[in-house]
Design a protein around this motif. Structure first.
Motif, PDB file in Angstrom:
ATOM      1  N   ARG A  83     -14.370  34.136  24.826  1.00 55.49           N
ATOM      2  CA  ARG A  83     -14.918  32.802  25.065  1.00 55.49           C
ATOM      3  C   ARG A  83     -13.760  31.819  25.136  1.00 55.49           C
ATOM      4  O   ARG A  83     -12.778  31.970  24.421  1.00 55.49           O
ATOM      5  CB  ARG A  83     -15.855  32.375  23.945  1.00 55.49           C
ATOM      6  CG  ARG A  83     -17.099  33.223  23.847  1.00 55.49           C
ATOM      7  CD  ARG A  83     -17.936  32.776  22.676  1.00 55.49           C
ATOM      8  NE  ARG A  83     -19.057  33.659  22.487  1.00 55.49           N
ATOM      9  CZ  ARG A  83     -20.284  33.252  22.207  1.00 55.49           C
ATOM     10  NH1 ARG A  83     -20.525  31.967  22.084  1.00 55.49           N
ATOM     11  NH2 ARG A  83     -21.246  34.106  22.040  1.00 55.49           N
ATOM     12  N   ALA A  84     -13.921  30.821  25.979  1.00 52.95           N
ATOM     13  CA  ALA A  84     -12.895  29.787  26.095  1.00 52.95           C
ATOM     14  C   ALA A  84     -13.591  28.446  26.212  1.00 52.95           C
ATOM     15  O   ALA A  84     -14.720  28.350  26.699  1.00 52.95           O
ATOM     16  CB  ALA A  84     -12.017  30.040  27.318  1.00 52.95           C
ATOM     17  N   GLY A  85     -12.895  27.414  25.744  1.00 52.93           N
ATOM     18  CA  GLY A  85     -13.501  26.097  25.812  1.00 52.93           C
ATOM     19  C   GLY A  85     -12.532  24.983  25.476  1.00 52.93           C
ATOM     20  O   GLY A  85     -11.316  25.171  25.484  1.00 52.93           O
ATOM     21  N   THR A  86     -13.123  23.836  25.147  1.00 52.55           N
ATOM     22  CA  THR A  86     -12.370  22.614  24.921  1.00 52.55           C
ATOM     23  C   THR A  86     -12.800  21.966  23.613  1.00 52.55           C
ATOM     24  O   THR A  86     -14.004  21.861  23.339  1.00 52.55           O
ATOM     25  CB  THR A  86     -12.631  21.622  26.079  1.00 52.55           C
ATOM     26  OG1 THR A  86     -12.305  22.269  27.311  1.00 52.55           O
ATOM     27  CG2 THR A  86     -11.796  20.368  25.925  1.00 52.55           C
ATOM     28  N   VAL A  87     -11.821  21.515  22.839  1.00 52.55           N
ATOM     29  CA  VAL A  87     -12.110  20.791  21.599  1.00 52.55           C
ATOM     30  C   VAL A  87     -12.652  19.413  21.972  1.00 52.55           C
ATOM     31  O   VAL A  87     -12.057  18.696  22.771  1.00 52.55           O
ATOM     32  CB  VAL A  87     -10.841  20.662  20.728  1.00 52.55           C
ATOM     33  CG1 VAL A  87     -11.108  19.802  19.504  1.00 52.55           C
ATOM     34  CG2 VAL A  87     -10.330  22.040  20.329  1.00 52.55           C
ATOM     35  N   GLU A  88     -13.792  19.060  21.389  1.00 52.76           N
ATOM     36  CA  GLU A  88     -14.445  17.789  21.689  1.00 52.76           C
ATOM     37  C   GLU A  88     -14.209  16.743  20.595  1.00 52.76           C
ATOM     38  O   GLU A  88     -14.024  15.572  20.894  1.00 52.76           O
ATOM     39  CB  GLU A  88     -15.960  17.999  21.859  1.00 52.76           C
ATOM     40  CG  GLU A  88     -16.321  18.961  22.969  1.00 52.76           C
ATOM     41  CD  GLU A  88     -15.998  18.440  24.356  1.00 52.76           C
ATOM     42  OE1 GLU A  88     -16.028  17.214  24.559  1.00 52.76           O
ATOM     43  OE2 GLU A  88     -15.716  19.270  25.237  1.00 52.76           O
ATOM     44  N   THR A  89     -14.266  17.161  19.323  1.00 54.84           N
ATOM     45  CA  THR A  89     -14.189  16.219  18.207  1.00 54.84           C
ATOM     46  C   THR A  89     -13.349  16.782  17.081  1.00 54.84           C
ATOM     47  O   THR A  89     -13.503  17.943  16.702  1.00 54.84           O
ATOM     48  CB  THR A  89     -15.597  15.913  17.648  1.00 54.84           C
ATOM     49  OG1 THR A  89     -16.427  15.471  18.713  1.00 54.84           O
ATOM     50  CG2 THR A  89     -15.544  14.860  16.557  1.00 54.84           C
TER      51      THR A  89
ATOM     52  N   PRO B 174      -5.762  22.196  18.043  1.00 54.70           N
ATOM     53  CA  PRO B 174      -6.748  21.412  17.298  1.00 54.70           C
ATOM     54  C   PRO B 174      -6.619  19.904  17.505  1.00 54.70           C
ATOM     55  O   PRO B 174      -6.476  19.136  16.562  1.00 54.70           O
ATOM     56  CB  PRO B 174      -6.487  21.817  15.849  1.00 54.70           C
ATOM     57  CG  PRO B 174      -5.037  22.115  15.814  1.00 54.70           C
ATOM     58  CD  PRO B 174      -4.712  22.706  17.168  1.00 54.70           C
ATOM     59  N   THR B 175      -6.683  19.492  18.763  1.00 55.73           N
ATOM     60  CA  THR B 175      -6.684  18.078  19.117  1.00 55.73           C
ATOM     61  C   THR B 175      -7.814  17.856  20.108  1.00 55.73           C
ATOM     62  O   THR B 175      -8.181  18.779  20.843  1.00 55.73           O
ATOM     63  CB  THR B 175      -5.350  17.643  19.761  1.00 55.73           C
ATOM     64  OG1 THR B 175      -5.130  18.425  20.953  1.00 55.73           O
ATOM     65  CG2 THR B 175      -4.176  17.828  18.815  1.00 55.73           C
ATOM     66  N   GLU B 176      -8.369  16.640  20.134  1.00 48.42           N
ATOM     67  CA  GLU B 176      -9.433  16.365  21.091  1.00 48.42           C
ATOM     68  C   GLU B 176      -8.898  16.577  22.499  1.00 48.42           C
ATOM     69  O   GLU B 176      -7.832  16.080  22.848  1.00 48.42           O
ATOM     70  CB  GLU B 176      -9.975  14.957  20.881  1.00 48.42           C
ATOM     71  CG  GLU B 176     -10.748  14.853  19.585  1.00 48.42           C
ATOM     72  CD  GLU B 176     -11.366  13.494  19.328  1.00 48.42           C
ATOM     73  OE1 GLU B 176     -11.297  12.607  20.202  1.00 48.42           O
ATOM     74  OE2 GLU B 176     -11.926  13.319  18.226  1.00 48.42           O
ATOM     75  N   GLY B 177      -9.605  17.385  23.279  1.00 47.69           N
ATOM     76  CA  GLY B 177      -9.161  17.756  24.619  1.00 47.69           C
ATOM     77  C   GLY B 177      -8.336  19.028  24.639  1.00 47.69           C
ATOM     78  O   GLY B 177      -8.026  19.554  25.698  1.00 47.69           O
ATOM     79  N   GLY B 178      -7.972  19.546  23.451  1.00 48.12           N
ATOM     80  CA  GLY B 178      -7.214  20.792  23.354  1.00 48.12           C
ATOM     81  C   GLY B 178      -8.077  21.985  23.726  1.00 48.12           C
ATOM     82  O   GLY B 178      -9.303  21.891  23.831  1.00 48.12           O
ATOM     83  N   GLU B 179      -7.428  23.118  23.921  1.00 47.90           N
ATOM     84  CA  GLU B 179      -8.140  24.320  24.337  1.00 47.90           C
ATOM     85  C   GLU B 179      -8.379  25.251  23.158  1.00 47.90           C
ATOM     86  O   GLU B 179      -7.603  25.280  22.206  1.00 47.90           O
ATOM     87  CB  GLU B 179      -7.347  25.054  25.412  1.00 47.90           C
ATOM     88  CG  GLU B 179      -7.219  24.257  26.694  1.00 47.90           C
ATOM     89  CD  GLU B 179      -6.436  24.999  27.768  1.00 47.90           C
ATOM     90  OE1 GLU B 179      -6.005  26.145  27.541  1.00 47.90           O
ATOM     91  OE2 GLU B 179      -6.270  24.421  28.859  1.00 47.90           O
ATOM     92  N   ILE B 180      -9.482  26.022  23.258  1.00 43.06           N
ATOM     93  CA  ILE B 180      -9.779  27.084  22.312  1.00 43.06           C
ATOM     94  C   ILE B 180     -10.088  28.344  23.109  1.00 43.06           C
ATOM     95  O   ILE B 180     -10.756  28.273  24.152  1.00 43.06           O
ATOM     96  CB  ILE B 180     -10.944  26.726  21.358  1.00 43.06           C
ATOM     97  CG1 ILE B 180     -11.176  27.848  20.342  1.00 43.06           C
ATOM     98  CG2 ILE B 180     -12.204  26.365  22.127  1.00 43.06           C
ATOM     99  CD1 ILE B 180     -12.109  27.489  19.211  1.00 43.06           C
ATOM    100  N   ALA B 181      -9.533  29.470  22.673  1.00 43.72           N
ATOM    101  CA  ALA B 181      -9.819  30.767  23.280  1.00 43.72           C
ATOM    102  C   ALA B 181     -10.039  31.753  22.144  1.00 43.72           C
ATOM    103  O   ALA B 181      -9.238  31.821  21.209  1.00 43.72           O
ATOM    104  CB  ALA B 181      -8.667  31.220  24.169  1.00 43.72           C
ATOM    105  N   VAL B 182     -11.137  32.493  22.217  1.00 43.36           N
ATOM    106  CA  VAL B 182     -11.525  33.422  21.159  1.00 43.36           C
ATOM    107  C   VAL B 182     -11.791  34.775  21.806  1.00 43.36           C
ATOM    108  O   VAL B 182     -12.617  34.880  22.711  1.00 43.36           O
ATOM    109  CB  VAL B 182     -12.793  32.915  20.429  1.00 43.36           C
ATOM    110  CG1 VAL B 182     -13.224  33.896  19.361  1.00 43.36           C
ATOM    111  CG2 VAL B 182     -12.559  31.533  19.840  1.00 43.36           C
ATOM    112  N   ARG B 183     -11.066  35.804  21.348  1.00 47.83           N
ATOM    113  CA  ARG B 183     -11.227  37.144  21.900  1.00 47.83           C
ATOM    114  C   ARG B 183     -11.492  38.144  20.776  1.00 47.83           C
ATOM    115  O   ARG B 183     -10.773  38.186  19.786  1.00 47.83           O
ATOM    116  CB  ARG B 183      -9.976  37.553  22.675  1.00 47.83           C
ATOM    117  CG  ARG B 183      -9.827  36.807  23.991  1.00 47.83           C
ATOM    118  CD  ARG B 183      -8.539  37.141  24.712  1.00 47.83           C
ATOM    119  NE  ARG B 183      -7.366  36.472  24.158  1.00 47.83           N
ATOM    120  CZ  ARG B 183      -7.080  35.177  24.303  1.00 47.83           C
ATOM    121  NH1 ARG B 183      -7.893  34.386  24.950  1.00 47.83           N
ATOM    122  NH2 ARG B 183      -5.986  34.673  23.800  1.00 47.83           N
TER     123      ARG B 183
END
Length: 135
Positions: free
Chosen positions: A61-67, A46-55
């Motif tokens: 789904r995978a992505g990047t924390v923006e804000t 949970p930091t800007e630029g951090g990764e998120i992965a949801v299964r």
């Protein structure tokens, strides 16, 4: 500046919860709490630029924390393998006796998808927060 293409299949949902913005924030940004309502398997930095992965079974789904604006706003991009990205933004508004949680998912580009099943997910979030044990 036009923020959203009115023809794009964006999704906006909100729910009122009997919880403080701090309690909602924890449910949105803590991996264990996310697994209670978003999907059975969540990884989040949970930091800007951090990764998120949801299964959730075969759905991944995978992505990047923006804000990250603590207790107010949490946004990320995510996508399924081989599909376009979408931008997901949660906002938290303090209200007397609780909080309003709003999620907007907007496709990015022509192949983006915004079918995040947010109505059922927000209903589970509301239940999880309402019945969370008091620390």
């Amino acid at each position: 500046m036009k923020l959203r293409d009115e023809k794009a299949p964006w999704v906006e949902r909100d729910t009122l919860v009997e919880a403080s913005p701090e309690e909602v924030w924890e449910a949105l940004t803590d991996e264990d709490r996310l697994e209670e309502w978003l999907a059975p398997d969540v990884e989040l930095d949970p930091t800007e630029g951090g990764e998120i992965a949801v299964r959730d079974g075969e759905d991944e789904r995978a992505g990047t924390v923006e804000t990250i604006e603590e207790n107010e706003r949490f946004a990320f991009t995510w996508s399924r393998p081989g599909e376009g990205e979408s931008f997901v933004e949660f906002t938290i508004e303090a209200l007397p006796g609780g909080s309003r949680v709003t999620v907007v998912e907007t496709p990015i580009g022509p192949t983006g998808s915004a079918a995040g099943r947010w109505t059922s997910r927000l209903a589970r979030l509301n239940l999880v927060i309402r019945f969370a044990p008091v620390a």
